[in-house]
Design an enzyme around this catalytic site. Structure first.
Site, short mmCIF file in Angstrom:
data_model
loop_
_atom_site.label_atom_id
_atom_site.label_comp_id
_atom_site.label_asym_id
_atom_site.label_seq_id
_atom_site.Cartn_x
_atom_site.Cartn_y
_atom_site.Cartn_z
N MET A 1 0.92 -1.25 0.01
CA MET A 1 -0.16 -0.13 -0.04
C MET A 1 1.17 0.67 0.19
O MET A 1 1.57 1.81 0.90
CB MET A 1 -0.73 -0.37 1.31
N HIS A 2 0.69 1.89 -0.80
CA HIS A 2 1.34 3.63 -1.25
C HIS A 2 1.11 4.73 -1.60
O HIS A 2 1.07 5.46 -1.85
CB HIS A 2 2.97 2.94 -2.44
N ARG A 3 -0.33 4.71 -2.55
CA ARG A 3 -1.07 5.23 -2.65
C ARG A 3 -1.63 6.54 -2.32
O ARG A 3 -2.35 6.22 -1.05
CB ARG A 3 -2.53 4.83 -3.42
N ASP B 1 -2.77 -1.71 -2.84
CA ASP B 1 -3.53 -0.45 -4.04
C ASP B 1 -2.09 -0.05 -5.79
O ASP B 1 -2.76 0.49 -5.84
CB ASP B 1 -3.30 1.06 -3.70
N ARG C 1 6.94 5.84 1.76
CA ARG C 1 5.48 6.96 1.75
C ARG C 1 4.95 6.40 2.83
O ARG C 1 4.97 7.20 4.29
CB ARG C 1 5.19 7.18 0.54
#
Ligand code: UD1
Length: 374
Positions: free
Chosen positions: A208-210, A290, A243
């Site tokens: 997950m990084h969006r 994601d 992130r």
């Protein structure tokens, strides 16, 4: 005939596995193609960049622009300034860009303004979601490119509907799947799963990084609460993107994670290498993500994938494969995860031309372009 001088651009993690088979296929034609590998330096951490070159057997970049992180405008502008100098010095016949990251768009605009032809690999994907920076990158890139290499028939339809001339579009298949097929056997032999005490079919992986999922505290907390519940049933392995780690720390949400693997719970690790992560995904009961590429990889592996986004630019993975769009809502993620965990593994289909030979098809087209055939 003079060798075709081609600058191949990579910048961020998902670019490396797309470019590796293209470089390999180009190297089969040393008299016809002179490839130059250029890394913009958008991703620069050892675990986000260098380890992929090692895993994928990619040559060291001939040129590294070393641009690093920054706001979108800053990063894009730095790449453009540096790439312009390279294009002027090298005078390539063609620039090849892959995917949809800032490096893809920045190098396309720069080359086109210098009158250099550009080919886009993975063209025509559309989420129709302009809040995603990648959608803006895809639109700008495709409208400018001279040659558009696509992964499926939906991408062809998207490009045609936008008025792109059919003779510019080449349906070649999926280079990311070339890489998966090449490394699948090697990945299956790794000892990581055994070392972690994980059983095939009895754990989940998460990426997950969006910005849409990790930059808003409530959204990130809701997803982590859902995953924490799922992890009571199957351990969840979470190689965490820099992130996401930064945001989770900023929002005080680290208590959701454990850095030591336990039978239940969310276990975070540093970003994993390509082979290690493929190894884990191949044996997973469930993948939650994601990411874009993982939707495609799980389709080919036949592993259920819950995509925590409201839309996808890769609808073929839902139409044919094992991908389900679940959004970012806690209850919806949980509902779908429970369904998957209590059902037999799904029977997906592999999309047309996702067969390990896409890069070869791309290079065949490039040779025709150089000979003036197209
Ligand atoms: C980029 C791509 C995204 C892709 C993702 C894969 C764009 C617009 N986004 O997002 O499409 O799915 O890569 O990872 O191009 N950072 C590090 N080390 C690194 C790289 C980044 O610590 O090597 C951190 C920095 O704090 C940076 C942040 O991650 O500010 C975001 O990096 P950036 O390259 O802007 O975008 P990604 O979120 O990685």
């Amino acid at each position: 005939m003079k060798p075709f001088k081609v600058i191949n651009v990579v910048g961020a993690r998902p670019n490396f596995m797309k470019m590796a088979p293209i470089i390999e296929a180009m190297n089969h034609h040393p008299d016809a193609i002179h490839p130059i590998l250029l890394h913009t330096g958008q991703h620069y951490d050892q675990k986000m960049s260098h380890s992929f070159f090692v895993d994928l057997g990619m040559p060291r970049p001939d040129i590294n622009l070393g641009v690093g992180s920054g706001s979108h405008a800053e990063q894009t502008a730095k790449i453009m300034l540096e790439f312009e100098k390279v294009c002027q010095a090298e005078q390539p016949d063609l620039v090849v860009v892959v995917g949809d990251v800032n490096s893809t768009m920045a190098c396309t605009i720069t080359a086109k303004k210098l009158g250099i032809r550009v080919a886009h690999v993975e063209a025509g994907l559309r989420s129709r979601d302009m809040s995603m920076p990648e959608e803006i990158n895809r639109l700008c890139t495709d409208v400018l490119c001279d040659y558009l290499f696509t992964t499926d028939y939906i991408a062809d339809q998207n490009l045609l509907a936008e008025g792109i001339a059919p003779e510019k579009i080449f349906f070649v298949g999926n280079v990311m799947i070339d890489t998966l097929m090449k490394h699948r056997k090697m990945a299956s032999k790794l000892a990581l799963r055994a070392k972690l005490g994980l059983e095939v079919g009895n754990y989940a992986t998460l990426t997950m990084h969006r910005p849409g999922n990790v930059d808003d505290r409530d959204v990130l907390k809701g997803i982590l609460e859902a995953v924490a519940e799922i992890s009571q049933q199957v351990p969840v392995i979470f190689p965490i993107h820099p992130r996401t780690k930064k945001m989770a720390e900023q929002y005080g949400l680290e208590s959701f994670f454990s850095t030591a693997l336990k039978p239940e719970g969310i276990w975070i690790t540093e970003p994993l290498g390509y082979l290690e992560f493929l190894h884990l995904n191949m044996g997973a009961r469930l993948v939650m993500t994601d990411s874009g590429g993982l939707q495609e990889e799980t389709t080919v592996l036949g592993v259920p994938c819950l995509t925590m986004r409201p839309n996808t630019e890769r609808p073929i993975t839902c139409e044919k494969g094992t991908n389900i769009m679940v959004g970012s809502d806690k209850d919806n993620i949980l509902k779908h995860a429970r369904e998957v965990l209590s059902s037999p593994p799904p029977q997906g289909q592999i999309p047309d031309k996702w067969d390990g030979h896409a890069a070869k098809r791309i290079v065949e087209v490039l040779l025709r372009i150089n000979s003036g055939e197209c």
